[in-house]
Scaffold this active site. Sequence first.
Site, PDB file in Angstrom:
ATOM      1  N   ARG A 103      22.156  31.876  56.434  1.00  0.00           N
ATOM      2  CA  ARG A 103      23.317  31.541  57.291  1.00  0.00           C
ATOM      3  C   ARG A 103      24.176  30.428  56.695  1.00  0.00           C
ATOM      4  O   ARG A 103      24.832  29.665  57.401  1.00  0.00           O
ATOM      5  CB  ARG A 103      22.871  31.141  58.689  1.00  0.00           C
ATOM      6  N   LYS A 161      38.194  31.911  51.891  1.00  0.00           N
ATOM      7  CA  LYS A 161      38.128  33.345  52.205  1.00  0.00           C
ATOM      8  C   LYS A 161      37.178  33.979  51.203  1.00  0.00           C
ATOM      9  O   LYS A 161      37.456  33.985  50.007  1.00  0.00           O
ATOM     10  CB  LYS A 161      39.505  33.995  52.067  1.00  0.00           C
ATOM     11  N   GLU A 164      50.850  35.358  41.806  1.00  0.00           N
ATOM     12  CA  GLU A 164      50.548  34.529  42.993  1.00  0.00           C
ATOM     13  C   GLU A 164      51.443  33.279  43.009  1.00  0.00           C
ATOM     14  O   GLU A 164      51.847  32.811  44.068  1.00  0.00           O
ATOM     15  CB  GLU A 164      49.069  34.107  43.021  1.00  0.00           C
ATOM     16  N   LYS A 170      48.706  25.810  49.071  1.00  0.00           N
ATOM     17  CA  LYS A 170      47.611  26.561  49.697  1.00  0.00           C
ATOM     18  C   LYS A 170      46.781  25.641  50.593  1.00  0.00           C
ATOM     19  O   LYS A 170      46.414  26.009  51.708  1.00  0.00           O
ATOM     20  CB  LYS A 170      46.728  27.215  48.643  1.00  0.00           C
ATOM     21  N   GLU A 209      43.194  31.920  59.884  1.00  0.00           N
ATOM     22  CA  GLU A 209      44.323  32.843  60.032  1.00  0.00           C
ATOM     23  C   GLU A 209      44.466  33.330  61.471  1.00  0.00           C
ATOM     24  O   GLU A 209      44.736  34.491  61.723  1.00  0.00           O
ATOM     25  CB  GLU A 209      44.119  34.037  59.078  1.00  0.00           C
ATOM     26  N   ARG A 233      48.664  31.046  58.226  1.00  0.00           N
ATOM     27  CA  ARG A 233      48.064  31.446  56.943  1.00  0.00           C
ATOM     28  C   ARG A 233      48.531  32.837  56.501  1.00  0.00           C
ATOM     29  O   ARG A 233      48.511  33.171  55.315  1.00  0.00           O
ATOM     30  CB  ARG A 233      46.528  31.392  57.078  1.00  0.00           C
ATOM     31  N   ASN A 240      49.932  36.189  52.612  1.00  0.00           N
ATOM     32  CA  ASN A 240      49.735  37.619  52.332  1.00  0.00           C
ATOM     33  C   ASN A 240      51.006  38.322  51.880  1.00  0.00           C
ATOM     34  O   ASN A 240      51.038  39.557  51.795  1.00  0.00           O
ATOM     35  CB  ASN A 240      49.193  38.329  53.580  1.00  0.00           C
ATOM     36  N   HIS A 287      50.857  41.447  49.778  1.00  0.00           N
ATOM     37  CA  HIS A 287      49.470  41.914  49.751  1.00  0.00           C
ATOM     38  C   HIS A 287      49.235  43.178  50.571  1.00  0.00           C
ATOM     39  O   HIS A 287      48.215  43.834  50.417  1.00  0.00           O
ATOM     40  CB  HIS A 287      48.529  40.810  50.220  1.00  0.00           C
ATOM     41  N   HIS A 318      47.280  45.476  48.301  1.00  0.00           N
ATOM     42  CA  HIS A 318      45.872  45.846  48.506  1.00  0.00           C
ATOM     43  C   HIS A 318      45.696  47.354  48.537  1.00  0.00           C
ATOM     44  O   HIS A 318      44.713  47.891  48.015  1.00  0.00           O
ATOM     45  CB  HIS A 318      45.347  45.249  49.811  1.00  0.00           C
ATOM     46  N   HIS A 352      44.736  42.471  40.434  1.00  0.00           N
ATOM     47  CA  HIS A 352      45.207  41.999  41.735  1.00  0.00           C
ATOM     48  C   HIS A 352      46.664  41.522  41.647  1.00  0.00           C
ATOM     49  O   HIS A 352      47.514  41.896  42.455  1.00  0.00           O
ATOM     50  CB  HIS A 352      44.287  40.885  42.236  1.00  0.00           C
TER      51      HIS A 352
HETATM   52  N1  LIG Z   1      39.745  34.539  48.346  1.00  0.00           N
HETATM   53  C1  LIG Z   1      41.052  34.501  48.208  1.00  0.00           C
HETATM   54  O1  LIG Z   1      41.743  33.771  48.925  1.00  0.00           O
HETATM   55  C2  LIG Z   1      41.709  35.336  47.147  1.00  0.00           C
HETATM   56  C3  LIG Z   1      43.053  35.115  46.806  1.00  0.00           C
HETATM   57  C4  LIG Z   1      43.608  35.861  45.762  1.00  0.00           C
HETATM   58  C5  LIG Z   1      42.829  36.791  45.084  1.00  0.00           C
HETATM   59  N2  LIG Z   1      41.536  36.995  45.455  1.00  0.00           N
HETATM   60  C6  LIG Z   1      40.671  37.952  44.732  1.00  0.00           C
HETATM   61  O2  LIG Z   1      40.554  37.504  43.384  1.00  0.00           O
HETATM   62  C7  LIG Z   1      40.267  38.638  42.563  1.00  0.00           C
HETATM   63  C8  LIG Z   1      41.118  38.571  41.322  1.00  0.00           C
HETATM   64  O3  LIG Z   1      40.815  37.397  40.623  1.00  0.00           O
HETATM   65  P1  LIG Z   1      41.143  37.222  39.051  1.00  0.00           P
HETATM   66  O4  LIG Z   1      42.528  37.631  38.796  1.00  0.00           O
HETATM   67  O5  LIG Z   1      40.724  35.858  38.708  1.00  0.00           O
HETATM   68  O6  LIG Z   1      40.259  38.363  38.372  1.00  0.00           O
HETATM   69  P2  LIG Z   1      38.814  38.366  37.734  1.00  0.00           P
HETATM   70  O7  LIG Z   1      37.896  37.472  38.456  1.00  0.00           O
HETATM   71  O8  LIG Z   1      38.422  39.793  37.610  1.00  0.00           O
HETATM   72  O9  LIG Z   1      39.079  37.780  36.282  1.00  0.00           O
HETATM   73  C9  LIG Z   1      39.905  38.486  35.388  1.00  0.00           C
HETATM   74  C10 LIG Z   1      39.268  38.589  34.020  1.00  0.00           C
HETATM   75  O10 LIG Z   1      39.352  37.339  33.359  1.00  0.00           O
HETATM   76  C11 LIG Z   1      38.111  37.038  32.743  1.00  0.00           C
HETATM   77  N3  LIG Z   1      38.042  35.580  32.625  1.00  0.00           N
HETATM   78  C12 LIG Z   1      37.733  34.691  33.574  1.00  0.00           C
HETATM   79  N4  LIG Z   1      37.887  33.442  33.114  1.00  0.00           N
HETATM   80  C13 LIG Z   1      38.273  33.545  31.832  1.00  0.00           C
HETATM   81  C14 LIG Z   1      38.601  32.597  30.818  1.00  0.00           C
HETATM   82  N5  LIG Z   1      38.574  31.283  31.066  1.00  0.00           N
HETATM   83  N6  LIG Z   1      38.969  33.075  29.607  1.00  0.00           N
HETATM   84  C15 LIG Z   1      39.032  34.393  29.351  1.00  0.00           C
HETATM   85  N7  LIG Z   1      38.762  35.344  30.268  1.00  0.00           N
HETATM   86  C16 LIG Z   1      38.388  34.904  31.498  1.00  0.00           C
HETATM   87  C17 LIG Z   1      37.104  37.653  33.659  1.00  0.00           C
HETATM   88  O11 LIG Z   1      35.878  37.809  32.986  1.00  0.00           O
HETATM   89  C18 LIG Z   1      37.792  38.966  34.006  1.00  0.00           C
HETATM   90  O12 LIG Z   1      37.573  39.912  33.009  1.00  0.00           O
HETATM   91  C19 LIG Z   1      40.522  39.859  43.413  1.00  0.00           C
HETATM   92  O13 LIG Z   1      39.286  40.401  43.812  1.00  0.00           O
HETATM   93  C20 LIG Z   1      41.261  39.320  44.617  1.00  0.00           C
HETATM   94  O14 LIG Z   1      41.052  40.074  45.772  1.00  0.00           O
HETATM   95  C21 LIG Z   1      40.974  36.286  46.472  1.00  0.00           C
HETATM   96 ZN   LIG Z   2      46.248  37.450  46.258  1.00  0.00          ZN
END
Ligand SMILES: NC(=O)c1ccc[n+]([C@@H]2O[C@H](COP(=O)([O-])OP(=O)(O)OC[C@H]3O[C@@H](n4cnc5c(N)ncnc54)[C@H](O)[C@@H]3O)[C@@H](O)[C@H]2O)c1
Ligand SMILES: [Zn+2]
Length: 370
Positions: free
Chosen positions: A121, A143, A185, A227, A237, A242, A246, A249, A253, A266
Amino acid sequence: MKKIVVNLKQRSYPIIIGFKTFSRIGSFLNSIKIGKDAVVITNNFLKKRIGFSLAKNLLKSGYTVKFEVVPDTERSKSAAEVFRLINSIGKIDIKKRIFIIALGGGVIGDLSGFVAAIYKRGVNYIQVPTTFLAQIDSAIGGKTAIDLSVGKNLVGAFYQPKLVFSDISLLKTLDKRQVRSGLAEAIKYGVIKDKALFNFIEKNYKSILRLERKPLEFIVYRSSLIKSKVVALDEKESKGIRTILNYGHTVGHALETIGGYREYSHGEAIAIGMIAAARIARELDLLDAASCQRIERLIAKVGLPVGIKKINKTRLMTTLNRDKKFIKGMNRFVLPVSIGNVVVRQNIPLSVIKRAIDSIINEDTTYGMK
Ligand SMILES: NC(=O)c1ccc[n+]([C@@H]2O[C@H](COP(=O)([O-])OP(=O)(O)OC[C@H]3O[C@@H](n4cnc5c(N)ncnc54)[C@H](O)[C@@H]3O)[C@@H](O)[C@H]2O)c1
Ligand SMILES: [Zn+2]
């Protein structure tokens, strides 16, 4: 080094933004009293690239370290991976001093945060974001989520980390596609709240794509500030504040889901989503033509996609209907009214949405070339 506090009363936490600060993480952890046994969730590439030196530093500061490696794909945000991790953590959690370190991009951050939220938990966790996108967005705000085949982020929890530790120097190995994804973003923040940030990206996108330190630091700081303020006002939200994060998005999405989380990153998906939403705003006469064009031009200029080649439109509409942003069957969109201001509108006529979707099909998709 800069510090921003996400103000959430007893759940408040700092975001530390610095350059080559990574090797000092142990002393930061000592100051927040988080536990003693670190479980670092990461992927193979990042374990080699950053993980070992992180571990060295933690060991020096008196922590034990155990790695949990997950596959490097959005598909890691799955129930199977969550339960595999929880089982594995359960086996080593003997002295009950466990905490989790999410070392990676948004995928690892969302997955690790969700594991931290539901194991016993809730156990402590920190975010060490390694992508541009994660530093400016996903690591902040609590999130956490995994995906289902029918839709993205459909299972999750609001669960805040104890620390976000953003070291800009870690970004230097990112490829251009990942930098662009983060820029999507950042453009979003510009459109929803910060005209000066939008102007800055317009002027400096070339040096951002070259991963120059100063503009990256500026954007990570400015975006983290926006943010954290928005999250502090509406953590779960529930107040409609918040929701503005989006922007882009809703359609974004749906595109990610339909593409099996492989076709678009993304950031690429939300870039197209931001254009669709801007065109909806334009058609409803909420946004003037010049501002709409500026948004579209910037997205194209940084090399993000502005359209899609082909799509099953019925599937897109069905997927849109499953989106969490659609309440009780009513659609809901974040729509720009100027650069720096958005409104949330419900019940947009389906004909307007369909026209916006039609307009992004067969647009120039030669992105990433400039
Ligand atoms: N929780 C939230 O508020 C929120 C907000 C926006 C996006 N997201 C989520 O985030 C995800 C996308 O995140 P992302 O764009 O970081 O993608 P990701 O986590 O898939 O990373 C992209 C790629 O970069 C590589 N990588 C990471 N760090 C690196 C570095 N320092 N050097 C070289 N390569 C590196 C990873 O191995 C991967 O192949 C989605 O699932 C999305 O839904 C969540
Ligand atoms: Zn996003």
